[in-house]
Design a protein around this motif. Sequence first.
Motif, mmCIF file in Angstrom:
data_model
loop_
_atom_site.group_PDB
_atom_site.id
_atom_site.type_symbol
_atom_site.label_atom_id
_atom_site.label_comp_id
_atom_site.label_asym_id
_atom_site.label_seq_id
_atom_site.Cartn_x
_atom_site.Cartn_y
_atom_site.Cartn_z
ATOM 1 N N ILE A 1 -53.878 14.508 -52.283
ATOM 2 C CA ILE A 1 -54.534 13.543 -51.579
ATOM 3 C C ILE A 1 -54.539 12.178 -52.208
ATOM 4 C CG2 ILE A 1 -57.017 12.872 -51.089
ATOM 5 C CD1 ILE A 1 -57.646 16.074 -50.856
ATOM 6 N N LEU A 2 -54.413 11.848 -53.539
ATOM 7 C CA LEU A 2 -54.228 10.584 -53.990
ATOM 8 C C LEU A 2 -53.144 10.145 -53.791
ATOM 9 C CD1 LEU A 2 -56.145 11.333 -57.596
ATOM 10 C CD2 LEU A 2 -56.985 9.745 -55.532
ATOM 11 N N MET A 3 -52.007 10.888 -53.604
ATOM 12 C CA MET A 3 -50.560 10.523 -53.329
ATOM 13 C C MET A 3 -50.379 10.179 -51.819
ATOM 14 S SD MET A 3 -48.294 13.616 -55.073
ATOM 15 C CE MET A 3 -46.459 12.741 -54.599
ATOM 16 N N ALA A 4 -51.356 10.767 -51.024
ATOM 17 C CA ALA A 4 -51.339 10.454 -49.613
ATOM 18 C C ALA A 4 -51.892 9.255 -49.605
ATOM 19 C CB ALA A 4 -51.955 11.605 -48.861
ATOM 20 N N TYR A 5 -53.153 9.164 -50.088
ATOM 21 C CA TYR A 5 -53.951 7.900 -50.003
ATOM 22 C C TYR A 5 -53.126 6.626 -50.621
ATOM 23 C CZ TYR A 5 -57.142 4.344 -51.860
ATOM 24 O OH TYR A 5 -57.878 3.413 -52.022
ATOM 25 N N ARG A 6 -52.260 6.803 -51.754
ATOM 26 C CA ARG A 6 -51.482 5.587 -52.311
ATOM 27 C C ARG A 6 -50.567 5.277 -51.100
ATOM 28 N NH1 ARG A 6 -47.349 6.178 -57.342
ATOM 29 N NH2 ARG A 6 -46.088 6.812 -55.453
ATOM 30 N N GLU A 7 -49.900 6.340 -50.625
ATOM 31 C CA GLU A 7 -48.726 6.022 -49.713
ATOM 32 C C GLU A 7 -49.361 5.329 -48.362
ATOM 33 O OE1 GLU A 7 -45.829 9.147 -48.419
ATOM 34 O OE2 GLU A 7 -47.127 8.963 -46.731
ATOM 35 N N GLU A 8 -50.610 5.579 -47.984
ATOM 36 C CA GLU A 8 -51.111 5.058 -46.874
ATOM 37 C C GLU A 8 -51.462 3.521 -47.307
ATOM 38 O OE1 GLU A 8 -55.205 5.991 -46.263
ATOM 39 O OE2 GLU A 8 -55.139 5.585 -44.124
ATOM 40 N N ALA A 9 -51.914 3.140 -48.518
ATOM 41 C CA ALA A 9 -52.274 1.925 -48.955
ATOM 42 C C ALA A 9 -51.139 1.124 -49.051
ATOM 43 C CB ALA A 9 -53.133 2.012 -50.547
ATOM 44 N N GLU A 10 -49.985 1.729 -49.456
ATOM 45 C CA GLU A 10 -48.675 1.002 -49.570
ATOM 46 C C GLU A 10 -48.281 0.650 -48.170
ATOM 47 O OE1 GLU A 10 -46.018 3.444 -51.642
ATOM 48 O OE2 GLU A 10 -46.784 2.716 -53.833
ATOM 49 N N ARG A 11 -48.481 1.474 -47.453
ATOM 50 C CA ARG A 11 -47.896 1.397 -45.940
ATOM 51 C C ARG A 11 -48.703 0.122 -45.234
ATOM 52 N NH1 ARG A 11 -47.518 6.423 -43.683
ATOM 53 N NH2 ARG A 11 -49.618 6.297 -42.920
ATOM 54 N N GLN A 12 -50.117 0.050 -45.480
ATOM 55 C CA GLN A 12 -50.762 -1.073 -45.055
ATOM 56 C C GLN A 12 -50.414 -2.285 -45.636
ATOM 57 O OE1 GLN A 12 -54.807 0.229 -45.870
ATOM 58 N NE2 GLN A 12 -55.089 1.703 -44.039
#
Length: 385
Positions: A208-219
Amino acid sequence: MPPLDVRTLMMMFTVNVFAVALALPAIMGWRIGPAARQAVLSTGLQALGWFGLVLSTLWRDLWPDQLLSTLAMAGISAGLVTLWRALALWTGREGRAWPLWTLTGLMTLGYGLGFDSYPWRVGLANGVLGLQMLAVTHAALRHSPQTGWRWRALIGSCMAAMAVATFWRGVLGAFFTASYPYLTAPHPVNQAAAVLSHVTLLLSTVGILMAYREEAERQLREQAITDGLTGLLNRRAWTERAEALLSDARRYGQPLALLMIDIDHFKRVNDERGHACGDQALQLLSRMLREELRSGDLAGRYGGEEFCLLLTHTREGPALSLDQRLRQCLRLQSEQELGFVLEYSAGLASLGQGDITLDDLLRRADGALYEAKRAGRAQVVLAAR
Ligand SMILES: Nc1nc2c(ncn2[C@@H]2O[C@H](COP(=O)(O)OP(=O)(O)OP(=O)(O)O)[C@@H](O)[C@H]2O)c(=O)[nH]1
């Protein structure tokens, strides 16, 4: 070696899920995307569910057990549906969640009403939870080009392993009740499932934390290339992409046109109607550009009220037609939406032999735009080759 104590394992698991449910929002904060919010909600529901389940063992088979474990099943199941939703949002493949919610509802109802039959309630609850875990596994593992596979593989394999253990517990409870007569029974499958839940909690939290980081990077990446007011590409991103398109067009000898647009008397709009109205006008024009352009074309906000459109595979004629179409739309829409008519001037330059770099093309379009302004505005001027 003494046998593993399932009750202690479950209590420790509950403590850990609570810790995760509190830690995730504390780490991520509240201003997170909808997918991360669903993931946080999921851990919260799981924590409440497991707390209810462990608490219910204090009154085994009495009415508090019936009430608490029914609510607990609803919480755990809802936690799985919200995790499924988080994955659907993260992977950009939002599907329909209602079949999973229906399963949650039916299972809760069946569990509560049929509480007196242990085989029925244990078989039903574990069967439905197992199915929902498989749905989460599927949501995690299906092809999703926009997201990384590592965190999806992590969450997917955790859920697949938990689904197997859960189904197994269901089969034991429903058909081999004597070997699994209560929630914390020391059956090897129950012990294995209790240990597994600790491992999967840990790994899925990492996922979940990896997915969240990926989403934040994409944003962040998107913010870096987008103009905040209009949603179009900003000048730097537009220039980068336009350079690539121009060199392709030159290499393959394809036509290319650059239309530089500048809203007329925009200062007056701001001065007379306010800055907010000026912003609205910019947003209106940008929306129209997005609607009217083909997918291969490139629109960007080049300056304050100046926009650049790079039209691929386009000669002067079709570019002029597009300009006319845009003008008409803008006149109509601005009158309807803003209450006054917005006009623009434009310079059009089509790729010629002398245009070696993007700057060459921009310079010619800018010169033509200047001519359009000088000639009275609200018109397009074709740049000389
Ligand atoms: N509302 C708003 N105004 C902006 C923004 N960016 C630039 N402007 C305004 O755009 C106006 C541009 O004015 P000028 O360059 O004089 O151009 P103009 O009034 O359109 O005149 P011509 O181009 O000659 O027709 C200035 O008043 C800027 O403050 C923005 O993001 N929002």
